[in-house]
Design a protein around this motif. Structure first.
Motif, PDB file in Angstrom:
ATOM      1  N   HIS A 117     -16.352 -58.242 -30.827  1.00 60.29           N
ATOM      2  CA  HIS A 117     -17.756 -59.410 -32.122  1.00 60.29           C
ATOM      3  C   HIS A 117     -17.368 -58.364 -33.588  1.00 60.29           C
ATOM      4  CE1 HIS A 117     -20.257 -60.405 -28.610  1.00 60.29           C
ATOM      5  NE2 HIS A 117     -19.422 -58.788 -28.182  1.00 60.29           N
ATOM      6  N   LEU A 118     -16.272 -58.111 -33.979  1.00 59.81           N
ATOM      7  CA  LEU A 118     -16.176 -57.676 -34.799  1.00 59.81           C
ATOM      8  C   LEU A 118     -14.351 -58.078 -35.725  1.00 59.81           C
ATOM      9  CD1 LEU A 118     -14.725 -55.161 -35.549  1.00 59.81           C
ATOM     10  CD2 LEU A 118     -17.024 -53.705 -34.969  1.00 59.81           C
ATOM     11  N   MET A 119     -13.878 -57.988 -37.015  1.00 63.37           N
ATOM     12  CA  MET A 119     -12.661 -57.736 -37.602  1.00 63.37           C
ATOM     13  C   MET A 119     -13.321 -56.900 -38.532  1.00 63.37           C
ATOM     14  SD  MET A 119     -11.367 -60.262 -39.478  1.00 63.37           S
ATOM     15  CE  MET A 119     -12.111 -60.216 -41.164  1.00 63.37           C
ATOM     16  N   ALA A 120     -11.774 -56.013 -38.944  1.00 65.53           N
ATOM     17  CA  ALA A 120     -11.103 -55.173 -39.473  1.00 65.53           C
ATOM     18  C   ALA A 120     -10.584 -55.186 -40.293  1.00 65.53           C
ATOM     19  CB  ALA A 120     -11.628 -53.918 -38.889  1.00 65.53           C
ATOM     20  N   VAL A 121     -10.371 -54.755 -41.104  1.00 64.35           N
ATOM     21  CA  VAL A 121      -9.096 -55.407 -42.765  1.00 64.35           C
ATOM     22  C   VAL A 121      -9.059 -53.763 -42.712  1.00 64.35           C
ATOM     23  CG1 VAL A 121      -7.976 -55.964 -44.823  1.00 64.35           C
ATOM     24  CG2 VAL A 121      -9.261 -57.376 -43.641  1.00 64.35           C
ATOM     25  N   LEU A 122      -7.651 -53.195 -42.686  1.00 63.69           N
ATOM     26  CA  LEU A 122      -6.879 -52.243 -42.575  1.00 63.69           C
ATOM     27  C   LEU A 122      -6.225 -51.815 -43.424  1.00 63.69           C
ATOM     28  CD1 LEU A 122      -6.724 -51.626 -38.416  1.00 63.69           C
ATOM     29  CD2 LEU A 122      -8.762 -51.210 -40.518  1.00 63.69           C
ATOM     30  N   TYR A 123      -5.482 -50.954 -43.991  1.00 60.01           N
ATOM     31  CA  TYR A 123      -4.318 -50.704 -45.102  1.00 60.01           C
ATOM     32  C   TYR A 123      -3.988 -49.360 -44.040  1.00 60.01           C
ATOM     33  CZ  TYR A 123      -1.393 -49.056 -48.484  1.00 60.01           C
ATOM     34  OH  TYR A 123      -0.531 -48.662 -49.244  1.00 60.01           O
ATOM     35  N   LEU A 124      -2.039 -49.828 -44.281  1.00 56.18           N
ATOM     36  CA  LEU A 124      -1.798 -48.895 -43.451  1.00 56.18           C
ATOM     37  C   LEU A 124      -0.535 -48.180 -44.601  1.00 56.18           C
ATOM     38  CD1 LEU A 124      -0.370 -50.460 -40.211  1.00 56.18           C
ATOM     39  CD2 LEU A 124      -2.322 -48.864 -40.258  1.00 56.18           C
ATOM     40  N   GLY A 125      -1.112 -47.414 -44.482  1.00 58.55           N
ATOM     41  CA  GLY A 125      -0.336 -45.701 -45.833  1.00 58.55           C
ATOM     42  C   GLY A 125       0.692 -45.157 -44.979  1.00 58.55           C
ATOM     43  N   HIS A 126       1.824 -46.077 -44.546  1.00 59.69           N
ATOM     44  CA  HIS A 126       2.846 -45.620 -44.331  1.00 59.69           C
ATOM     45  C   HIS A 126       3.580 -43.706 -44.484  1.00 59.69           C
ATOM     46  CE1 HIS A 126       2.927 -49.096 -41.181  1.00 59.69           C
ATOM     47  NE2 HIS A 126       3.432 -49.817 -42.549  1.00 59.69           N
ATOM     48  N   GLN A 127       3.527 -43.836 -46.295  1.00 59.85           N
ATOM     49  CA  GLN A 127       4.319 -42.910 -46.302  1.00 59.85           C
ATOM     50  C   GLN A 127       2.471 -41.637 -46.536  1.00 59.85           C
ATOM     51  OE1 GLN A 127       4.964 -43.044 -50.478  1.00 59.85           O
ATOM     52  NE2 GLN A 127       7.136 -43.764 -50.118  1.00 59.85           N
ATOM     53  N   THR A 128       1.466 -41.863 -46.471  1.00 60.99           N
ATOM     54  CA  THR A 128       0.782 -40.925 -45.969  1.00 60.99           C
ATOM     55  C   THR A 128       0.036 -41.044 -45.125  1.00 60.99           C
ATOM     56  OG1 THR A 128      -0.547 -42.260 -46.434  1.00 60.99           O
ATOM     57  CG2 THR A 128      -0.044 -40.843 -48.536  1.00 60.99           C
ATOM     58  N   LYS A 129       0.320 -41.593 -43.981  1.00 60.23           N
ATOM     59  CA  LYS A 129      -0.312 -41.894 -42.453  1.00 60.23           C
ATOM     60  C   LYS A 129      -1.552 -41.482 -42.545  1.00 60.23           C
ATOM     61  CE  LYS A 129       4.285 -40.300 -40.661  1.00 60.23           C
ATOM     62  NZ  LYS A 129       4.705 -41.701 -40.741  1.00 60.23           N
ATOM     63  N   THR A 130      -1.821 -42.464 -43.321  1.00 65.32           N
ATOM     64  CA  THR A 130      -3.499 -42.977 -43.048  1.00 65.32           C
ATOM     65  C   THR A 130      -3.501 -44.584 -42.816  1.00 65.32           C
ATOM     66  OG1 THR A 130      -3.684 -43.157 -45.441  1.00 65.32           O
ATOM     67  CG2 THR A 130      -4.437 -40.807 -44.843  1.00 65.32           C
ATOM     68  N   VAL A 131      -4.587 -44.285 -42.064  1.00 63.31           N
ATOM     69  CA  VAL A 131      -5.018 -46.154 -41.883  1.00 63.31           C
ATOM     70  C   VAL A 131      -6.475 -46.025 -42.817  1.00 63.31           C
ATOM     71  CG1 VAL A 131      -6.345 -47.200 -40.073  1.00 63.31           C
ATOM     72  CG2 VAL A 131      -4.090 -45.982 -39.680  1.00 63.31           C
ATOM     73  N   HIS A 132      -6.775 -46.863 -44.157  1.00 68.45           N
ATOM     74  CA  HIS A 132      -7.693 -46.927 -44.537  1.00 68.45           C
ATOM     75  C   HIS A 132      -8.361 -48.385 -44.159  1.00 68.45           C
ATOM     76  CE1 HIS A 132      -6.389 -44.474 -48.181  1.00 68.45           C
ATOM     77  NE2 HIS A 132      -4.824 -44.313 -46.914  1.00 68.45           N
ATOM     78  N   VAL A 133      -9.463 -48.044 -43.994  1.00 66.51           N
ATOM     79  CA  VAL A 133     -10.893 -49.429 -43.520  1.00 66.51           C
ATOM     80  C   VAL A 133     -11.177 -50.019 -44.676  1.00 66.51           C
ATOM     81  CG1 VAL A 133     -12.891 -49.547 -42.339  1.00 66.51           C
ATOM     82  CG2 VAL A 133     -11.674 -48.036 -41.505  1.00 66.51           C
ATOM     83  N   PHE A 134     -11.158 -51.024 -45.158  1.00 70.04           N
ATOM     84  CA  PHE A 134     -11.180 -51.738 -46.472  1.00 70.04           C
ATOM     85  C   PHE A 134     -12.615 -52.248 -45.876  1.00 70.04           C
ATOM     86  CE2 PHE A 134      -6.577 -51.315 -48.477  1.00 70.04           C
ATOM     87  CZ  PHE A 134      -7.536 -50.114 -49.080  1.00 70.04           C
ATOM     88  N   GLN A 135     -12.622 -53.149 -44.653  1.00 69.98           N
ATOM     89  CA  GLN A 135     -13.706 -54.327 -44.488  1.00 69.98           C
ATOM     90  C   GLN A 135     -14.149 -53.976 -43.228  1.00 69.98           C
ATOM     91  OE1 GLN A 135     -13.115 -57.830 -46.360  1.00 69.98           O
ATOM     92  NE2 GLN A 135     -14.452 -58.912 -44.858  1.00 69.98           N
ATOM     93  N   ILE A 136     -15.482 -54.503 -42.860  1.00 70.68           N
ATOM     94  CA  ILE A 136     -15.612 -54.831 -41.831  1.00 70.68           C
ATOM     95  C   ILE A 136     -16.434 -55.641 -40.966  1.00 70.68           C
ATOM     96  CG2 ILE A 136     -16.960 -53.757 -39.203  1.00 70.68           C
ATOM     97  CD1 ILE A 136     -16.524 -50.640 -40.716  1.00 70.68           C
ATOM     98  N   ASP A 137     -16.219 -56.594 -40.447  1.00 69.94           N
ATOM     99  CA  ASP A 137     -17.230 -58.212 -40.577  1.00 69.94           C
ATOM    100  C   ASP A 137     -17.604 -57.906 -39.217  1.00 69.94           C
ATOM    101  OD1 ASP A 137     -16.985 -59.050 -43.114  1.00 69.94           O
ATOM    102  OD2 ASP A 137     -15.290 -60.082 -42.238  1.00 69.94           O
ATOM    103  N   TYR A 138     -19.538 -57.207 -39.393  1.00 69.35           N
ATOM    104  CA  TYR A 138     -19.803 -57.890 -37.088  1.00 69.35           C
ATOM    105  C   TYR A 138     -19.909 -59.556 -37.053  1.00 69.35           C
ATOM    106  CZ  TYR A 138     -22.774 -57.470 -33.766  1.00 69.35           C
ATOM    107  OH  TYR A 138     -24.137 -57.746 -32.397  1.00 69.35           O
ATOM    108  N   LEU A 139     -19.095 -59.944 -36.124  1.00 67.45           N
ATOM    109  CA  LEU A 139     -19.525 -61.677 -35.600  1.00 67.45           C
ATOM    110  C   LEU A 139     -20.485 -62.011 -35.216  1.00 67.45           C
ATOM    111  CD1 LEU A 139     -16.624 -61.664 -35.093  1.00 67.45           C
ATOM    112  CD2 LEU A 139     -17.236 -61.821 -36.990  1.00 67.45           C
ATOM    113  N   GLY A 140     -21.300 -60.316 -34.423  1.00 63.33           N
ATOM    114  CA  GLY A 140     -22.488 -60.987 -33.823  1.00 63.33           C
ATOM    115  C   GLY A 140     -22.149 -61.378 -31.979  1.00 63.33           C
TER     116      GLY A 140
END
Length: 81
Positions: free
Chosen positions: A58-81
């Protein structure tokens, strides 16, 4: 190595507004992303290994992977219903 999750206050507001079952599904999926960022996501556009998409029922999320910092950044969440 496990990645850390990073989200902005606006993303947290969207996440908190999701139906409880969808929010729980996102939480579990992001935990998996932190353990296996490339294996549990799909490329977002061109496969550069950095911008990724997490697609759930029910959703899609856009993520940015910071490989050097070992972080996952959540940029967008789209709820599809």
């Amino acid at each position: 190595m496990t990645y850390r999750l990073h989200d902005e206050p606006t993303i947290r507001t969207v996440w908190d507004s999701l139906p409880p079952d969808v929010s729980a599904q996102l939480t579990l999926a992001l935990a998996q992303v932190c353990n296996d960022p490339l294996g549990s996501t799909a490329p977002y556009g061109e496969d550069d290994g950095v911008m990724r998409t997490l697609v759930l029922d029910h959703l899609m999320a856009v993520l940015y992977l910071g490989h050097q910092t070992k972080t996952v950044h959540v940029f967008q969440i789209d709820y599809l219903g």
